[in-house]
Enzyme design. Structure first.
Site, PDB file in Angstrom:
ATOM      1  CG  ASN A  11      -1.821   1.139   1.348  1.00 35.75           C
ATOM      2  OD1 ASN A  11      -1.902   1.951   0.428  1.00 35.75           O
ATOM      3  ND2 ASN A  11      -2.523   1.254   2.472  1.00 35.75           N
ATOM      4  CE  LYS A  13      -0.554   3.268   4.578  1.00 37.42           C
ATOM      5  NZ  LYS A  13      -0.577   3.386   6.019  1.00 37.42           N
ATOM      6  CG  HIS A  96      -6.301   1.572   5.093  1.00 38.53           C
ATOM      7  ND1 HIS A  96      -5.928   2.562   5.966  1.00 38.53           N
ATOM      8  CD2 HIS A  96      -5.231   0.775   4.933  1.00 38.53           C
ATOM      9  CE1 HIS A  96      -4.657   2.355   6.317  1.00 38.53           C
ATOM     10  NE2 HIS A  96      -4.210   1.280   5.702  1.00 38.53           N
ATOM     11  CD  GLU A  98      -3.540   5.416   6.513  1.00 35.48           C
ATOM     12  OE1 GLU A  98      -3.503   5.421   5.269  1.00 35.48           O
ATOM     13  OE2 GLU A  98      -2.596   4.995   7.217  1.00 35.48           O
ATOM     14  CD  GLU A 168      -3.860  -2.731   7.363  1.00 38.23           C
ATOM     15  OE1 GLU A 168      -2.691  -2.870   6.994  1.00 38.23           O
ATOM     16  OE2 GLU A 168      -4.545  -1.749   7.066  1.00 38.23           O
ATOM     17  N   GLY A 174       1.552   2.447  10.714  1.00 32.61           N
ATOM     18  CA  GLY A 174       2.442   3.590  10.567  1.00 32.61           C
ATOM     19  C   GLY A 174       3.068   4.052  11.872  1.00 32.61           C
ATOM     20  CB  SER A 214       4.519  -1.200  12.179  1.00 27.14           C
ATOM     21  OG  SER A 214       3.967   0.092  12.365  1.00 27.14           O
ATOM     22  N   GLY A 235       2.669  -1.142   4.392  1.00 24.81           N
ATOM     23  CA  GLY A 235       2.644   0.277   4.039  1.00 24.81           C
ATOM     24  C   GLY A 235       4.052   0.802   3.872  1.00 24.81           C
TER      25      GLY A 235
END
Ligand code: PGA
Length: 261
Positions: A11, A13, A96, A98, A168, A174, A214, A235
């Site tokens: 991903n 992003k 997701h 986010e 996740e 992150g 992570s 990510g």
């Protein structure tokens, strides 16, 4: 997605525009061999998808959309639909954290997106996971169960065959604070048992479950060793070709070990 392969999803992003994504794909294609036992999926920003779909070796990589709107056409200024992505991507991320937290996507939006993906021949990767405070309150499995019910409502068992679940934990994304393999084992088992409750034992056995949050080249193997974990959603570490190709190598060696065992 059948569980005979490990699935490694990058991903990217909102990093790397069209040109950079294209150069990066070039670099990755020199470093990552096509493997029968590992499916590598790249999720660049939306504008880069068209370019990459032409450039890509489809045996080596698949593409995923990071986002799309659930209506197929119409007066929805600024949106891109799954219908428009049809034929360009094979996968689509849905739910997701986010998207849930920054863009306030609800379970209703998420379930509409899962359906839109399936309707348009795109395999949804439904992301679920608890926040730090939900975890502290011991609510992880309840959150997972609710998000599965919320995201999969109206999905038939036949349609479920195209769905992948990504666990996740929000606090691990992150943050550099990755989940312990023990916690992922419990969560992945919880996901399978909720799928069993909703769709039966066969569906629970067949559904692919990823871990994301992570992930690094060092931690990848520990997650891939968990029997209920079929791959990773990566990510930050997917933005470095050396690190990402090392993660893909770990998935390959894991599949080899599993077959030998
Ligand atoms: P991270 O992101 O690996 O940078 O934590 C994972 C994700 O958001 O899917």
């Amino acid at each position: 997605m059948a569980r005979d392969k490990k699935l490694i999803v990058a991903n990217w992003k909102m990093n790397m525009g069209v040109h950079e994504s294209s150069l990066y794909l070039h670099e990755l294609s020199r470093m990552i061999q096509p493997r029968r036992d590992v499916e590598v999926v790249l999720a660049p920003e939306t504008l880069a998808l068209q370019t990459l779909s032409v450039q890509i070796n489809h045996r080596q990589f698949k593409l995923a959309a990071q986002n799309f709107y659930w209506r197929d056409h119409g007066a929805f200024t600024g949106e891109v639909s799954a219908t428009m992505l049809r034929g360009i991507v094979q996968y689509g991320l849905v739910g997701h954290s986010e998207r849930r937290n920054i863009f306030h996507e609800s379970d209703k939006d998420i379930r509409a997106k899962v359906q839109a993906a399936i309707r348009n021949n795109i395999k949804p990767i439904l992301c679920i996971g608890e926040t730090a405070s939900e975890r502290a309150w011991g609510e992880t499995l309840d959150v997972i169960n609710d998000q599965l019910i919320g995201g999969l409502a109206n999905i038939t068992s036949e349609e479920l065959e195209d769905v992948t679940i990504a666990y996740e934990p929000v606090w691990a994304i992150g943050s550099g604070q990755n989940a312990l393999p023990y916690d992922v084992t419990i969560a992945a088992r919880g996901i399978r048992s909720q799928i069993k409750h909703l769709y039966g034992a066969k569906a629970a056995e067949n559904i692919a479950i990823l871990y994301g949050g992570s992930v690094t080249a060092e931690s990848a193997a520990d997650y891939l060793a968990i029997p209920d974990v079929d791959g990773l959603l990566v990510g930050g570490a997917s933005l470095d070709a050396h690190i990402f190709s090392e993660i893909v190598d770990k998935a390959h060696s894991k599949s080899t070990v599993v077959k030998k065992g």
